[in-house]
Design a protein around this motif. Structure first.
Motif, PDB file in Angstrom:
ATOM      1  N   MET A 197     -67.080  81.160  16.036  1.00 51.50           N
ATOM      2  CA  MET A 197     -68.285  80.653  16.074  1.00 51.50           C
ATOM      3  C   MET A 197     -68.637  80.035  17.642  1.00 51.50           C
ATOM      4  SD  MET A 197     -67.204  78.117  12.874  1.00 51.50           S
ATOM      5  CE  MET A 197     -68.823  77.278  12.571  1.00 51.50           C
ATOM      6  N   LEU A 198     -69.813  80.528  17.957  1.00 51.55           N
ATOM      7  CA  LEU A 198     -70.037  80.301  19.190  1.00 51.55           C
ATOM      8  C   LEU A 198     -70.713  78.876  19.233  1.00 51.55           C
ATOM      9  CD1 LEU A 198     -71.373  83.970  20.669  1.00 51.55           C
ATOM     10  CD2 LEU A 198     -69.169  82.719  20.750  1.00 51.55           C
ATOM     11  N   GLY A 199     -71.398  78.489  18.381  1.00 51.35           N
ATOM     12  CA  GLY A 199     -71.870  77.151  18.373  1.00 51.35           C
ATOM     13  C   GLY A 199     -72.987  77.098  19.184  1.00 51.35           C
ATOM     14  N   LEU A 200     -74.064  77.980  19.093  1.00 52.44           N
ATOM     15  CA  LEU A 200     -75.085  78.139  20.267  1.00 52.44           C
ATOM     16  C   LEU A 200     -76.405  78.003  19.466  1.00 52.44           C
ATOM     17  CD1 LEU A 200     -74.161  80.858  22.620  1.00 52.44           C
ATOM     18  CD2 LEU A 200     -74.062  78.335  23.007  1.00 52.44           C
ATOM     19  N   ASP A 201     -77.265  76.991  19.662  1.00 51.04           N
ATOM     20  CA  ASP A 201     -78.447  76.511  18.883  1.00 51.04           C
ATOM     21  C   ASP A 201     -79.590  77.154  19.472  1.00 51.04           C
ATOM     22  OD1 ASP A 201     -80.287  75.486  17.264  1.00 51.04           O
ATOM     23  OD2 ASP A 201     -79.767  73.444  17.678  1.00 51.04           O
ATOM     24  N   THR A 202     -79.987  78.259  18.719  1.00 52.79           N
ATOM     25  CA  THR A 202     -81.532  78.885  19.188  1.00 52.79           C
ATOM     26  C   THR A 202     -82.397  78.173  19.281  1.00 52.79           C
ATOM     27  OG1 THR A 202     -81.608  79.694  16.912  1.00 52.79           O
ATOM     28  CG2 THR A 202     -80.800  81.165  18.259  1.00 52.79           C
ATOM     29  N   TYR A 203     -82.799  76.890  18.110  1.00 50.38           N
ATOM     30  CA  TYR A 203     -83.976  76.148  18.270  1.00 50.38           C
ATOM     31  C   TYR A 203     -83.856  75.043  19.386  1.00 50.38           C
ATOM     32  CZ  TYR A 203     -87.233  72.804  16.580  1.00 50.38           C
ATOM     33  OH  TYR A 203     -88.379  72.048  16.393  1.00 50.38           O
ATOM     34  N   ALA A 204     -82.918  74.647  19.829  1.00 50.90           N
ATOM     35  CA  ALA A 204     -82.721  73.690  20.655  1.00 50.90           C
ATOM     36  C   ALA A 204     -82.891  74.048  22.157  1.00 50.90           C
ATOM     37  CB  ALA A 204     -81.431  72.878  20.406  1.00 50.90           C
ATOM     38  N   ASP A 205     -82.552  75.537  22.525  1.00 46.16           N
ATOM     39  CA  ASP A 205     -82.469  75.939  23.841  1.00 46.16           C
ATOM     40  C   ASP A 205     -83.544  77.076  24.110  1.00 46.16           C
ATOM     41  OD1 ASP A 205     -81.660  76.723  26.236  1.00 46.16           O
ATOM     42  OD2 ASP A 205     -79.433  76.718  25.955  1.00 46.16           O
ATOM     43  N   ARG A 206     -84.554  76.507  24.458  1.00 44.29           N
ATOM     44  CA  ARG A 206     -85.943  77.134  24.768  1.00 44.29           C
ATOM     45  C   ARG A 206     -85.778  77.953  25.578  1.00 44.29           C
ATOM     46  NH1 ARG A 206     -91.360  76.602  26.913  1.00 44.29           N
ATOM     47  NH2 ARG A 206     -92.746  77.694  25.777  1.00 44.29           N
ATOM     48  N   ASP A 207     -85.081  77.935  26.983  1.00 46.85           N
ATOM     49  CA  ASP A 207     -85.087  78.744  28.149  1.00 46.85           C
ATOM     50  C   ASP A 207     -84.015  79.893  27.794  1.00 46.85           C
ATOM     51  OD1 ASP A 207     -86.845  77.176  29.502  1.00 46.85           O
ATOM     52  OD2 ASP A 207     -84.958  75.896  30.315  1.00 46.85           O
ATOM     53  N   ARG A 208     -83.238  79.678  26.779  1.00 46.54           N
ATOM     54  CA  ARG A 208     -82.138  80.808  26.554  1.00 46.54           C
ATOM     55  C   ARG A 208     -82.436  81.790  25.417  1.00 46.54           C
ATOM     56  NH1 ARG A 208     -75.613  79.426  26.513  1.00 46.54           N
ATOM     57  NH2 ARG A 208     -75.043  81.255  27.392  1.00 46.54           N
ATOM     58  N   PHE A 209     -82.860  80.888  24.222  1.00 49.55           N
ATOM     59  CA  PHE A 209     -83.159  81.894  22.886  1.00 49.55           C
ATOM     60  C   PHE A 209     -84.521  81.796  22.371  1.00 49.55           C
ATOM     61  CE2 PHE A 209     -78.805  80.201  23.215  1.00 49.55           C
ATOM     62  CZ  PHE A 209     -78.059  81.321  23.259  1.00 49.55           C
ATOM     63  N   PHE A 210     -85.029  82.776  21.745  1.00 52.28           N
ATOM     64  CA  PHE A 210     -86.102  82.815  20.767  1.00 52.28           C
ATOM     65  C   PHE A 210     -85.736  81.897  19.546  1.00 52.28           C
ATOM     66  CE2 PHE A 210     -86.783  86.770  23.243  1.00 52.28           C
ATOM     67  CZ  PHE A 210     -88.070  86.593  23.837  1.00 52.28           C
ATOM     68  N   SER A 211     -86.737  81.443  19.014  1.00 53.45           N
ATOM     69  CA  SER A 211     -86.507  80.655  17.875  1.00 53.45           C
ATOM     70  C   SER A 211     -87.820  80.634  16.829  1.00 53.45           C
ATOM     71  CB  SER A 211     -86.272  79.195  17.943  1.00 53.45           C
ATOM     72  OG  SER A 211     -86.448  78.403  16.695  1.00 53.45           O
ATOM     73  N   TYR A 212     -87.888  81.380  15.738  1.00 55.22           N
ATOM     74  CA  TYR A 212     -89.006  81.544  14.906  1.00 55.22           C
ATOM     75  C   TYR A 212     -89.393  79.894  14.272  1.00 55.22           C
ATOM     76  CZ  TYR A 212     -91.397  81.541  10.387  1.00 55.22           C
ATOM     77  OH  TYR A 212     -92.280  81.345   9.301  1.00 55.22           O
ATOM     78  N   ARG A 213     -88.482  79.021  14.070  1.00 58.55           N
ATOM     79  CA  ARG A 213     -88.748  77.849  13.685  1.00 58.55           C
ATOM     80  C   ARG A 213     -89.460  76.966  14.841  1.00 58.55           C
ATOM     81  NH1 ARG A 213     -86.048  73.584   9.451  1.00 58.55           N
ATOM     82  NH2 ARG A 213     -86.480  75.381   8.041  1.00 58.55           N
ATOM     83  N   ARG A 214     -88.886  77.041  16.056  1.00 59.34           N
ATOM     84  CA  ARG A 214     -89.523  76.293  16.992  1.00 59.34           C
ATOM     85  C   ARG A 214     -90.894  76.795  17.361  1.00 59.34           C
ATOM     86  NH1 ARG A 214     -85.960  77.582  21.089  1.00 59.34           N
ATOM     87  NH2 ARG A 214     -87.321  79.378  21.599  1.00 59.34           N
TER      88      ARG A 214
END
Length: 252
Positions: A216-233
Motif C-alpha cells: 500500500m503506497l499510502g498516497l492521498d490524491t485529494y490532499a496533494d494537489r501538486d502531485r495528483f488529480f482528484s475528482y472530489r477535490r
C-alpha cells in the motif's frame, strides 16, 4: 524523462511498472500536467502526448492498452494492441510489449504480477468495483493465463485516503450489508457521516483472495494537489473538469 514522475512499488520489483501523477505532462489549466483522460475536455493532442510520455516512462516502445472504465468487475484479457477501448475495469495479459493502463482520479489503481509466470494485471478499484469484486475477477483472469495466486504480488497506488473521504451512512450500510466486518474500514465523522478507507478495503479484498504480498503506497490524491488529480477535490473547488492520472504495468 520529460519530468515525468514514476512511483514504483518494491512488491513489483523487476516488472516494468509505475504509478504516475500529474508531473511531467503538457496539459494546462485545470488539467495542468500529465492528464491522460481521453474523456476529459482537455486538448486531444495534449492527452495523446501525455499518454505517450507515460508509456515511455515505464516501458519505451510498448503499446498502451486502456479500458472505457465503468466501475464494474469486468476484466479484459489483452492479447494484442487494442484499436479501441473495451468496456471494463481491469486488464490482464501474458504478452510482452503490451502496457496495461488504469486511469484514476481518486479511485484505487491496483497493479498485479506473477513474475515467474510472466502474467500481469491492472485493476481500477473505486468503491463500487472494489465491493463488486474487481480484484477477485482480475486474479481469476490472471490464473486463466497461467498465474498462481500464491505467487502474485500486488501494489495499490495513489487514491483518496480515509481522512479525505467522507461518506454518508447509506454508503456505510451498503458495505455492512455485504459483510458486517467491513465496518472496521470506517471511522465516525459528523452526524450521519463517516470516513472510508478505500485503500485498506482493497488490500483486505486482495488478502482474502489469497494474495500474500500486498504493498500500500499510502498516497492521498485529494490532499496533494501538486502531485495528483482528484475528482472530489475538483468538485469541491467548483472546477469545470478534472484530469486523470495513469498507472501502468508491462512485460518487457
Amino acid at each position: 524523462m520529460s519530468g515525468v514522475e514514476v512511483i514504483r512499488a518494491a512488491a513489483l520489483y523487476g516488472v516494468p511498472h509505475g504509478f504516475l501523477g500529474r508531473r511531467g505532462g503538457v496539459s494546462t489549466g485545470v488539467h495542468a500536467g500529465l492528464n491522460v483522460g481521453v474523456g476529459s475536455s482537455d486538448d486531444a493532442d495534449a492527452v495523446a502526448e501525455n499518454r505517450r510520455r507515460a508509456t515511455d516512462a515505464v516501458l519505451p516502445g510498448a503499446a498502451l492498452a486502456t479500458c472505457y472504465q465503468i466501475h464494474s468487475s469486468d476484466v479484459v484479457t489483452v492479447t494484442e494492441p487494442l484499436a479501441e477501448r473495451p468496456r471494463g475495469d481491469a486488464l490482464v495479459t501474458d504478452r510482452p510489449g503490451l502496457a496495461l493502463g488504469i486511469l484514476t482520479a481518486d479511485c484505487a489503481p491496483v497493479l498485479l504480477a506473477d513474475a515467474q509466470a510472466a502474467v500481469i494485471g491492472a485493476a481500477h478499484a473505486g468503491w463500487k468495483g472494489a465491493l463488486g469484486g474487481v480484484t477477485d475477477a482480475t486474479i481469476a483472469a490472471m490464473e486463466a493465463l497461467g498465474a498462481d495466486r500464491g505467487r502474485i504480488a500486488a501494489a495499490i497506488g495513489p487514491c483518496i485516503a480515509r481522512a479525505s473521504y467522507e461518506v454518508g451512512d447509506g454508503f456505510r450500510q451498503r458495505f455492512g450489508a455485504d459483510d458486517p466486518d467491513n465496518d472496521r474500514f470506517f471511522a465516525d465523522a459528523c452526524a450521519g457521516h463517516a470516513r472510508f478507507d478505500l485503500e485498506a478495503y482493497v488490500a483486505h479484498r486482495l488478502a482474502a483472495a489469497g494474495i500474500a504480498r500486498i504493498e500500500m503506497l499510502g498516497l492521498d490524491t485529494y490532499a496533494d494537489r501538486d502531485r495528483f488529480f482528484s475528482y472530489r477535490r475538483a468538485t469541491h473547488r467548483g472546477e469545470p473538469d478534472y484530469g486523470r492520472q495513469i498507472s501502468i504495468i508491462a512485460l518487457a
